[in-house]
Design an enzyme around this catalytic site. Structure first.
Site, short mmCIF file in Angstrom:
data_model
loop_
_atom_site.label_atom_id
_atom_site.label_comp_id
_atom_site.label_asym_id
_atom_site.label_seq_id
_atom_site.Cartn_x
_atom_site.Cartn_y
_atom_site.Cartn_z
N GLU A 255 -15.64 -7.30 4.24
CA GLU A 255 -15.37 -8.43 5.14
C GLU A 255 -14.39 -7.92 6.17
O GLU A 255 -13.20 -7.76 5.87
CB GLU A 255 -14.74 -9.60 4.35
CG GLU A 255 -15.60 -10.17 3.26
CD GLU A 255 -16.82 -10.88 3.79
OE1 GLU A 255 -16.81 -11.29 4.97
OE2 GLU A 255 -17.78 -11.01 3.03
N CYS A 294 -9.59 -14.50 9.82
CA CYS A 294 -10.74 -13.68 10.22
C CYS A 294 -11.78 -14.55 10.91
O CYS A 294 -12.60 -14.06 11.68
CB CYS A 294 -11.33 -13.02 9.00
SG CYS A 294 -11.68 -14.19 7.69
P1 NAP Z 1 -6.11 -3.42 7.08
O1 NAP Z 1 -4.99 -2.72 7.69
O2 NAP Z 1 -7.46 -2.90 7.26
O3 NAP Z 1 -5.74 -3.49 5.50
C1 NAP Z 1 -6.56 -4.17 4.61
C2 NAP Z 1 -6.26 -3.67 3.21
O4 NAP Z 1 -6.67 -2.33 3.08
C3 NAP Z 1 -4.80 -3.69 2.84
O5 NAP Z 1 -4.66 -4.06 1.50
C4 NAP Z 1 -4.38 -2.26 3.05
O6 NAP Z 1 -3.26 -1.90 2.27
C5 NAP Z 1 -5.61 -1.56 2.53
N1 NAP Z 1 -5.75 -0.19 3.00
C6 NAP Z 1 -5.51 0.32 4.22
N2 NAP Z 1 -5.80 1.63 4.24
C7 NAP Z 1 -6.24 1.96 2.99
C8 NAP Z 1 -6.65 3.16 2.36
N3 NAP Z 1 -6.72 4.30 3.03
N4 NAP Z 1 -7.00 3.12 1.06
C9 NAP Z 1 -6.95 1.97 0.35
N5 NAP Z 1 -6.54 0.81 0.89
C10 NAP Z 1 -6.19 0.80 2.19
O7 NAP Z 1 -6.18 -4.95 7.48
P2 NAP Z 1 -4.98 -6.00 7.54
O8 NAP Z 1 -4.12 -5.61 8.66
O9 NAP Z 1 -4.37 -6.20 6.22
O10 NAP Z 1 -5.78 -7.31 7.87
C11 NAP Z 1 -6.10 -7.71 9.17
C12 NAP Z 1 -7.53 -7.47 9.47
O11 NAP Z 1 -8.34 -8.00 8.43
C13 NAP Z 1 -7.99 -8.15 10.73
O12 NAP Z 1 -8.70 -7.23 11.49
C14 NAP Z 1 -8.90 -9.26 10.25
O13 NAP Z 1 -9.92 -9.59 11.16
C15 NAP Z 1 -9.42 -8.74 8.97
N6 NAP Z 1 -9.76 -9.81 8.04
C16 NAP Z 1 -11.06 -10.04 7.77
C17 NAP Z 1 -11.41 -11.05 6.89
C18 NAP Z 1 -12.83 -11.35 6.55
O14 NAP Z 1 -13.08 -12.11 5.60
N7 NAP Z 1 -13.80 -10.84 7.26
C19 NAP Z 1 -10.41 -11.82 6.30
C20 NAP Z 1 -9.09 -11.56 6.61
C21 NAP Z 1 -8.77 -10.53 7.49
P3 NAP Z 1 -1.79 -1.77 2.93
O15 NAP Z 1 -1.42 -3.12 3.37
O16 NAP Z 1 -0.98 -1.25 1.82
O17 NAP Z 1 -1.95 -0.81 4.06
#
Ligand code: NAP
Length: 680
Positions: A255, A294
């Site tokens: 997602e 999102c």
């Molecule tokens: P993100 O930076 O991509 O992080 C998402 C998750 O992935 C976090 O738990 C992060 O952990 C983890 N992560 C990052 N790099 C990783 C790696 N190399 N290995 C394992 N885990 C890793 O996203 P975010 O900033 O938290 O969220 C914002 C984004 O999410 C926005 O772009 C939004 O559109 C999207 N979103 C989408 C939905 C949907 O349902 N489609 C819902 C909510 C949000 P850390 O925090 O420890 O880095």
């Protein structure tokens, strides 16, 4: 200040401060992550052995019952979660989406599980297909627990809902879960996991929590495991292409971010109620959770002639939004959830301005309200206008994950559809129109690129749950840029976590495996009428072949008078002769009623109620002179652990009914649903 702990192998783990996690309101540390490295080998082993074993000691129905208890327990302790949630920048209304939305999803899945899953751990997905002419070789599908581990990696914006909406279906499916919340708001997830643990409701190993990074976890996953991810498209790409996930074909549900649109259709003018409804929806989506959803509306498509009027209407509403410390009275929009987020969104607005002009938010000198807010992650809502939305790039590519939306004028319905599609696949779009023919024309085109579509008019707006609210019973997830994944959607989400397998064999073998009677399988016939057996004593396959009844003219006349159904097919000889049957026939509902008359045991007994019919088909006509009989067979038993209003334990029994004629030809076929008392 507390050090957050991971919950692994049944223990809270970690005590040394590592990274400070600041409050979004005042920048002060709310908690610290722990510094100790997690042994992911131990985490995965524990889930695979203790977790899988304990979860599969329960069945679908028992796990559904636990979900309900858990929802009630979290609901009872929600106030302590609300207090912590303010630090993520949320207002009370924002926290409601996350916290009440979280345990609300558990309630929904508890009910879905109880209604739609069987007892045991094998779900039969019929219908059975006859593969041989003699009905000796059939095929069907079963869904079974994968006996692996489900890894859930979540975004920062829904620390509780994000965890529970993934947990509920995975738990029902019998998979132990490893949660990895986004670090920035992991203090709220950790608090929720402590509440869940305090409940003592979950079997050991059903849930583990990882604070911080995932180390070598993804390398330790195996073929039967599952990964679900919510977050940015770039992280999704990276994780989806992890060598171990690719090599072992581990299912990866994604997602990701989505540039959702809202379209004001060409039929709506500024004088219409729908114009205001649309402006209100845009503002709600820009400001709820400070735009960090999102599903939030990022691109607002408006007929070119109404661009100025709509901008004015939105700005007027935005002007009434007080933003600032969410604990202050009257604050309608809180903070972004972290300072990193504030930096990212500010930078994204800068990039958006290369192709769009900012018409609200930049130059109004807007300031957050509250004391000590200078170190908080606050941002005013920003409205932009892009005058060339048919061009690629800009607002079709840049996600400002905050209170930001861009207005885009269009000149024709086709242009509006082209512009919406430039999001390259989105979670959701709202189409506001008064005209059903516009909805009928645009929605199927939009559907190809979206996971969910809301059609908003004055009528729907009275009860609309909102553009941005994924609902547990409806699919959440979109194609393309939105990640290509699928969550929620009622029972569909549980099926994602189960393994679907085709089974081929004789009807008797299929019945044994599915624990469901299959036509043609061996039946059990005894001297005791099946309706005289209590739930506990009744066997699947227990069957009764009734005596016969010859249908008469008088039956048709009497049934017509009793029901008031004098349809020509039963009463007009001349008209009936012209039909495909060539003669008058009995009412299908007469056949149904006559079959009940043949198979019921009339005396008092354990069958308490008949609450419906499924899969009814009238297969061949029954005419006066035909002789029918019925076979009643116990098809499926579901033990929901329920009691009657008087407190007597009972279960659900589904009966297969086959009504045949004098030539053994099937004339009617259906399932009857009954409640049957237990002995104890
Ligand atoms: P993100 O930076 O991509 O992080 C998402 C998750 O992935 C976090 O738990 C992060 O952990 C983890 N992560 C990052 N790099 C990783 C790696 N190399 N290995 C394992 N885990 C890793 O996203 P975010 O900033 O938290 O969220 C914002 C984004 O999410 C926005 O772009 C939004 O559109 C999207 N979103 C989408 C939905 C949907 O349902 N489609 C819902 C909510 C949000 P850390 O925090 O420890 O880095």
């Amino acid at each position: 200040m507390s050090v957050l702990q991971s919950y692994i192998a049944g223990q809270w783990f970690g005590k040394t401060e590592a990274r400070a996690l600041p409050s979004a309101i005042n920048g002060e540390a709310v908690a610290y992550t722990h510094d100790e490295a997690i042994n992911f080998g131990e985490v995965v082993d524990y889930a695979r052995h203790t977790g899988v074993k304990n979860l599969l000691a329960l069945d679908f129905q028992q796990r559904a019952a636990i979900l309900k208890e858990l929802a009630i327990y979290i609901q009872g302790r929600k106030e302590e979660l609300y207090k912590i949630s303010y630090h993520t920048g949320c207002t009370k209304a924002d926290s409601w989406i996350d916290i009440d939305g979280g345990f609300g999803t558990l309630f929904t899945y508890a009910s879905t599980g109880r209604k739609e899953l069987p007892s045991g751990n094998v779900a039969h997905e019929g219908p059975v297909t006859q593969l041989g002419k003699g009905n000796h070789f059939n095929g069907t599908h079963i869904l079974v627990p994968r006996r692996g581990v489900s890894v859930h990696i979540n975004a920062f914006n829904f620390p509780i809902w994000g965890m529970l909406e993934k947990f509920a279906p995975a738990f029902l499916a019998g998979m132990p879960c490893l949660f990895k919340p986004a670090t920035a708001t992991s203090y709220l997830t950790e608090a929720a996991v402590r509440v869940i643990n305090d409940s003592g409701l979950l079997p050991e190993g059903a849930l583990q929590l990882i604070i911080g990074g995932t180390g070598d976890l993804l390398y330790r996953l195996e073929e039967q495991d599952f990964v679900t991810f919510t977050g940015s498209a770039s992280t999704a790409q990276k994780l989806k292409n992890h060598p171990n996930i690719m090599a072992r074909s581990i299912p990866f549900n994604s997602e990701a971010d989505s540039l959702n649109s809202a379209i004001l259709a060409p039929d709506v003018t500024p004088d219409d109620e729908e114009f205001d409804i649309f402006a209100k929806e845009v503002v709600k989506e820009m400001t709820a959770k400070a735009g960090q959803k999102c599903t939030a509306i990022r691109r607002v498509l408006v007929p070119a002639e109404h661009l100025d009027a709509l901008a004015e209407r939105i700005i007027e509403r935005l002007g009434k939004i007080t933003f600032g410390d969410p604990t202050e009275e009257g604050v309608r929009m809180g903070a972004l959830s972290s300072h990193d987020q504030l930096r990212d969104v500010t930078e994204a607005i800068g990039r958006l301005q290369e192709s769009s002009e900012c018409v609200y938010g930049k130059n109004e000198g807007l300031r957050p309200v509250g004391k000590n807010v200078d170190s908080g992650a606050f941002m005013a809502p920003h409205l932009l206008v892009n005058h060339t939305p048919l061009n690629d790039g800009g607002p079709h590519d840049i996600e400002a994950f905050g209170p930001v939306a861009t207005l885009m004028p269009y000149n024709s319905m086709n242009d509006a559809l082209t512009i919406a599609a430039k999001g390259k696949g989105s979670l959701v779009t709202t189409l506001t129109t008064k005209d059903p023919s516009i909805a009928a024309e645009m929605i199927p085109v939009l559907a190809a690129q979206h996971g969910r579509l809301q059609i908003l008019d004055a009528e729907a707006s009275k009860e609309s749950t909102g553009h941005g609210s994924p609902l547990p019973m409806l699919k959440h997830g979109g194609p393309g840029r939105a990640g290509g994944g699928e969550e929620l959607g009622g029972i569909r989400a549980v099926h994602h976590y189960l393994q679907r397998t085709a089974i081929q064999g004789s009807p008797t073998m299929l019945a044994a495996v599915t624990r469901e009677y299959v036509r043609g399988a061996k039946v059990v016939e005894t001297d005791v009428h099946p309706f005289r057996r209590h739930f506990d004593d009744l066997q699947v396959g227990e069957s009764l072949l009734t005596h016969r009844r010859t249908v008469t003219e008088a039956d048709i006349t009497n049934f017509g008078c009793l029901s008031g159904d004098h349809f020509y097919m039963h009463f007009d000889d001349i008209a009936a002769r012209k039909t495909q049957f060539g003669k008058r026939i009995a009412h299908g509902y007469f056949v149904l009623s006559a079959a009940a008359g043949l198979f019921v045991y009339p005396g008092e007994g354990p069958v308490l109620a008949n609450y419906g019919l499924d899969t009814l088909r009238f297969i061949a006509p029954v005419a006066p002179g035909d002789t029918i009989r019925a076979r009643l067979t116990c098809k499926r038993k579901i033990d929901q652990g329920r009691t009657s209003p008087e407190g007597h334990p009972q279960g659900v029994v589904m009966w297969d009914v086959a009504v045949t004629n004098q030539d053994d030809e099937l004339v009617a076929s259906y399932d009857i649903l009954t409640l049957v008392a237990k002995q104890k």
